[in-house]
Design an enzyme around this catalytic site. Structure first.
Site, PDB file in Angstrom:
ATOM      1  N   LYS A  32       0.844  -1.194   0.000  1.00  0.00           N
ATOM      2  CA  LYS A  32       0.000   0.000   0.000  1.00  0.00           C
ATOM      3  C   LYS A  32       0.877   1.241   0.000  1.00  0.00           C
ATOM      4  CE  LYS A  32      -2.150   2.312   3.279  1.00  0.00           C
ATOM      5  NZ  LYS A  32      -2.974   3.434   3.719  1.00  0.00           N
ATOM      6  N   ASP A  59      -3.372   4.334  -2.297  1.00  0.00           N
ATOM      7  CA  ASP A  59      -4.329   4.879  -1.323  1.00  0.00           C
ATOM      8  C   ASP A  59      -4.244   6.407  -1.300  1.00  0.00           C
ATOM      9  OD1 ASP A  59      -6.174   5.050   0.724  1.00  0.00           O
ATOM     10  OD2 ASP A  59      -4.739   4.553   2.302  1.00  0.00           O
ATOM     11  N   LYS A  61      -6.949   8.407  -1.588  1.00  0.00           N
ATOM     12  CA  LYS A  61      -8.182   8.957  -0.999  1.00  0.00           C
ATOM     13  C   LYS A  61      -8.636  10.217  -1.747  1.00  0.00           C
ATOM     14  CE  LYS A  61      -7.476   7.127   3.701  1.00  0.00           C
ATOM     15  NZ  LYS A  61      -6.130   6.518   3.713  1.00  0.00           N
ATOM     16  N   ASP A  64     -12.848  15.230  -4.756  1.00  0.00           N
ATOM     17  CA  ASP A  64     -12.967  16.510  -5.464  1.00  0.00           C
ATOM     18  C   ASP A  64     -14.239  16.431  -6.292  1.00  0.00           C
ATOM     19  OD1 ASP A  64     -12.299  18.994  -6.848  1.00  0.00           O
ATOM     20  OD2 ASP A  64     -10.212  18.594  -6.301  1.00  0.00           O
ATOM     21  N   THR A 115     -10.639   6.846  10.633  1.00  0.00           N
ATOM     22  CA  THR A 115     -10.648   6.400  12.026  1.00  0.00           C
ATOM     23  C   THR A 115     -10.059   7.455  12.964  1.00  0.00           C
ATOM     24  OG1 THR A 115      -8.574   5.252  11.654  1.00  0.00           O
ATOM     25  CG2 THR A 115     -10.577   3.941  11.498  1.00  0.00           C
ATOM     26  N   ARG A 205       2.860  -0.076  10.683  1.00  0.00           N
ATOM     27  CA  ARG A 205       3.942  -0.077  11.667  1.00  0.00           C
ATOM     28  C   ARG A 205       4.245  -1.403  12.347  1.00  0.00           C
ATOM     29  NH1 ARG A 205       1.577   5.332  14.050  1.00  0.00           N
ATOM     30  NH2 ARG A 205      -0.225   4.203  13.267  1.00  0.00           N
TER      31      ARG A 205
HETATM   32  O1  C5P Z   1      -1.159   1.977  12.065  1.00  0.00           O
HETATM   33  P1  C5P Z   1      -0.541   1.369  10.847  1.00  0.00           P
HETATM   34  O2  C5P Z   1       0.894   1.786  10.677  1.00  0.00           O
HETATM   35  O3  C5P Z   1      -0.739  -0.117  10.757  1.00  0.00           O
HETATM   36  O4  C5P Z   1      -1.333   2.011   9.666  1.00  0.00           O
HETATM   37  C1  C5P Z   1      -1.267   1.536   8.385  1.00  0.00           C
HETATM   38  C2  C5P Z   1      -2.223   2.305   7.529  1.00  0.00           C
HETATM   39  O5  C5P Z   1      -3.542   2.141   7.970  1.00  0.00           O
HETATM   40  C3  C5P Z   1      -1.956   3.798   7.464  1.00  0.00           C
HETATM   41  O6  C5P Z   1      -1.420   4.046   6.190  1.00  0.00           O
HETATM   42  C4  C5P Z   1      -3.298   4.441   7.634  1.00  0.00           C
HETATM   43  O7  C5P Z   1      -3.734   4.909   6.388  1.00  0.00           O
HETATM   44  C5  C5P Z   1      -4.224   3.343   8.047  1.00  0.00           C
HETATM   45  N1  C5P Z   1      -4.806   3.436   9.400  1.00  0.00           N
HETATM   46  C6  C5P Z   1      -6.132   3.782   9.545  1.00  0.00           C
HETATM   47  N2  C5P Z   1      -6.713   3.814  10.774  1.00  0.00           N
HETATM   48  C7  C5P Z   1      -6.010   3.522  11.866  1.00  0.00           C
HETATM   49  C8  C5P Z   1      -4.663   3.177  11.750  1.00  0.00           C
HETATM   50  C9  C5P Z   1      -4.089   3.138  10.481  1.00  0.00           C
HETATM   51  O8  C5P Z   1      -6.794   4.040   8.555  1.00  0.00           O
HETATM   52  N3  C5P Z   1      -6.611   3.563  13.060  1.00  0.00           N
END
Ligand code: C5P
Length: 224
Positions: A32, A59, A61, A64, A115, A205
């Site tokens: 991604k 991604d 997003k 527009d 989120t 992460r």
């Molecule tokens: O938190 P993490 O590093 O796993 O996030 C990976 C991806 O997921 C991010 O690129 C972010 O766009 C999305 N994410 C999200 N909502 C969260 C955490 C992460 O949409 N609570």
């Protein structure tokens, strides 16, 4: 698709993205790339990541007016993304035009509610419904527009799947059961997200910041 884990390579650094992808490529189903990566590296960066022979989830997003989003989707089409995101809040016509502009092999997926927004944040933007209600509404709208699916949290995917049994559901923010949930109140594990109806899992992460990213990806894969 190779497997349900799409690893979020949230970096501006192309070399870091490449070295991570090279390490984990055998234990993830796709890569991604988001706004951060795209802003720094552009279409050439996306093409460079194509060398790993994994589906690319772009991604961006998009949000527009319908004409602008459709033209942007057209411009991105030669990159052949497996998945592309647009904000469902952009409305029915925007989503219809985005889908019409996308190549056949590209899934166009609607972002429901970020989120990072809680019910108070939604209220501040004029949305009276709570996040669950808003996710349901935008899921129905995405379906009506002919999109392939939606992005929603692990807590919302079961309800979304019930509304749209054939939908493609992208679930981010999942955390391995053993991996430092920190102060999160309710962590959805990769296994639970899949059981609730997720089609793919976006994990960043927990893999990219691990001392051994390949081992982290392998360990998560083993729980599925
Ligand atoms: O938190 P993490 O590093 O796993 O996030 C990976 C991806 O997921 C991010 O690129 C972010 O766009 C999305 N994410 C999200 N909502 C969260 C955490 C992460 O949409 N609570």
């Amino acid at each position: 698709m190779k497997g349900p884990i799409f690893v979020a390579l949230d970096t501006t650094d192309l070399e870091r993205a490449k070295s991570l992808a090279a390490r984990i490529r055998n234990h993830v189903g796709g890569l991604k790339l988001g706004l951060e990566f795209y802003s720094a590296n552009g279409p050439d960066g996306v093409r460079a990541m194509g060398a790993f022979d994994l589906p690319i989830f772009l991604d961006l997003k998009l949000h527009d007016i319908p004409n602008t989003v459709a033209k942007a989707v057209q411009a991105l089409s030669p990159l052949g993304p497996a998945i592309l995101t647009v904000h469902a809040a952009g409305g029915l016509a925007m989503m219809e035009d985005a889908k019409a502009a996308a190549p056949r092999g590209t899934k166009v997926v609607g972002v429901s509610v970020l989120t990072s927004l809680d019910d108070d944040d939604l209220a501040a933007t004029g949305i009276a419904s709570d996040s669950h209600g808003q996710v349901a509404r935008l899921t129905a709208l995405s379906r009506e527009a002919g999109l392939d699916g939606v992005v929603c949290s692990g807590r919302e995917v079961a309800a979304a799947k019930e509304l749209w049994p054939e939908g493609f559901f992208v679930v981010p923010g999942v955390r391995p059961a053993d991996g430092g949930a920190g102060d999160q109140k309710r962590v959805v594990t990769p296994r639970e997200a899949l059981d609730s109806g997720a089609s793919i899992l976006v994990i960043g992460r927990p893999i990219t910041q691990a001392a051994d990213p390949d081992e982290a990806a392998r360990a998560i894969e083993a729980t599925l």
